[in-house]
Design an enzyme around this catalytic site. Sequence first.
Site, mmCIF file in Angstrom:
data_model
loop_
_atom_site.group_PDB
_atom_site.id
_atom_site.type_symbol
_atom_site.label_atom_id
_atom_site.label_comp_id
_atom_site.label_asym_id
_atom_site.label_seq_id
_atom_site.Cartn_x
_atom_site.Cartn_y
_atom_site.Cartn_z
ATOM 1 N N HIS A 171 4.437 24.354 48.630
ATOM 2 C CA HIS A 171 5.192 24.621 49.720
ATOM 3 C C HIS A 171 4.330 24.571 50.885
ATOM 4 O O HIS A 171 3.174 25.080 50.845
ATOM 5 C CB HIS A 171 5.616 26.135 49.605
ATOM 6 N N ASN A 205 2.986 27.472 43.166
ATOM 7 C CA ASN A 205 3.400 28.423 42.034
ATOM 8 C C ASN A 205 3.297 27.663 40.758
ATOM 9 O O ASN A 205 3.691 26.464 40.620
ATOM 10 C CB ASN A 205 4.901 29.124 42.204
ATOM 11 N N ARG A 223 12.626 19.283 53.066
ATOM 12 C CA ARG A 223 12.897 20.668 53.498
ATOM 13 C C ARG A 223 13.493 21.282 52.170
ATOM 14 O O ARG A 223 14.370 20.910 51.453
ATOM 15 C CB ARG A 223 13.584 20.712 54.752
ATOM 16 N N ASP A 224 12.854 22.693 52.123
ATOM 17 C CA ASP A 224 13.453 23.498 51.161
ATOM 18 C C ASP A 224 15.014 23.882 51.296
ATOM 19 O O ASP A 224 15.292 24.143 52.373
ATOM 20 C CB ASP A 224 12.417 24.736 50.827
ATOM 21 N N HIS A 253 4.489 21.043 42.872
ATOM 22 C CA HIS A 253 4.970 20.842 44.405
ATOM 23 C C HIS A 253 4.301 21.975 45.047
ATOM 24 O O HIS A 253 3.593 22.888 44.537
ATOM 25 C CB HIS A 253 6.428 21.091 44.530
#
Length: 122
Positions: free
Chosen positions: A108, A93, A34-35, A106
């Site tokens: 998201h 990104n 989790r971010d 990564h």
Amino acid sequence: MPQPYDDQNIFAKILRGEIPNDTVLETDHTLAFRDIQPQAPVHVLVVPKGAYVDHADFCANASDAEVLDFTRASAEVCRLTGVIGDGFRTITNSGDHGVQEVPHYHQHILGGRALGWMLAKE
Ligand code: 5GP
């Protein structure tokens, strides 16, 4: 030119176990957690364990096994977090224009609410 991989980036430290994380899924080649600053009720980062700087690096240079594992892990995170029915967004990104903060590839996965337009309208 892509930048060289920096093994002191925060996700490298998480992958080495030097920094804790809230794991959602771990597979042979992928860790999803989790971010730390979630931007939606579901905000999970899917991270290959290999040293890849960004999307282009991973897609060009990861092994077939790593790419397959990452792709399947991403789908499994969507299933585990329950976002598939109502919908979700995946974002990767890259570089300065993409405003990539952590130079380890990564993805998201965001969901749990209506997310609005993909990009702010200018
Ligand atoms: P980027 O801009 O590189 O695509 O996104 C990096 C993401 O990593 C951000 O959403 C940020 O909140 C998240 N992040 C940064 N440091 C940490 C950390 O130490 N732990 C976790 N779980 N997420 C982090």
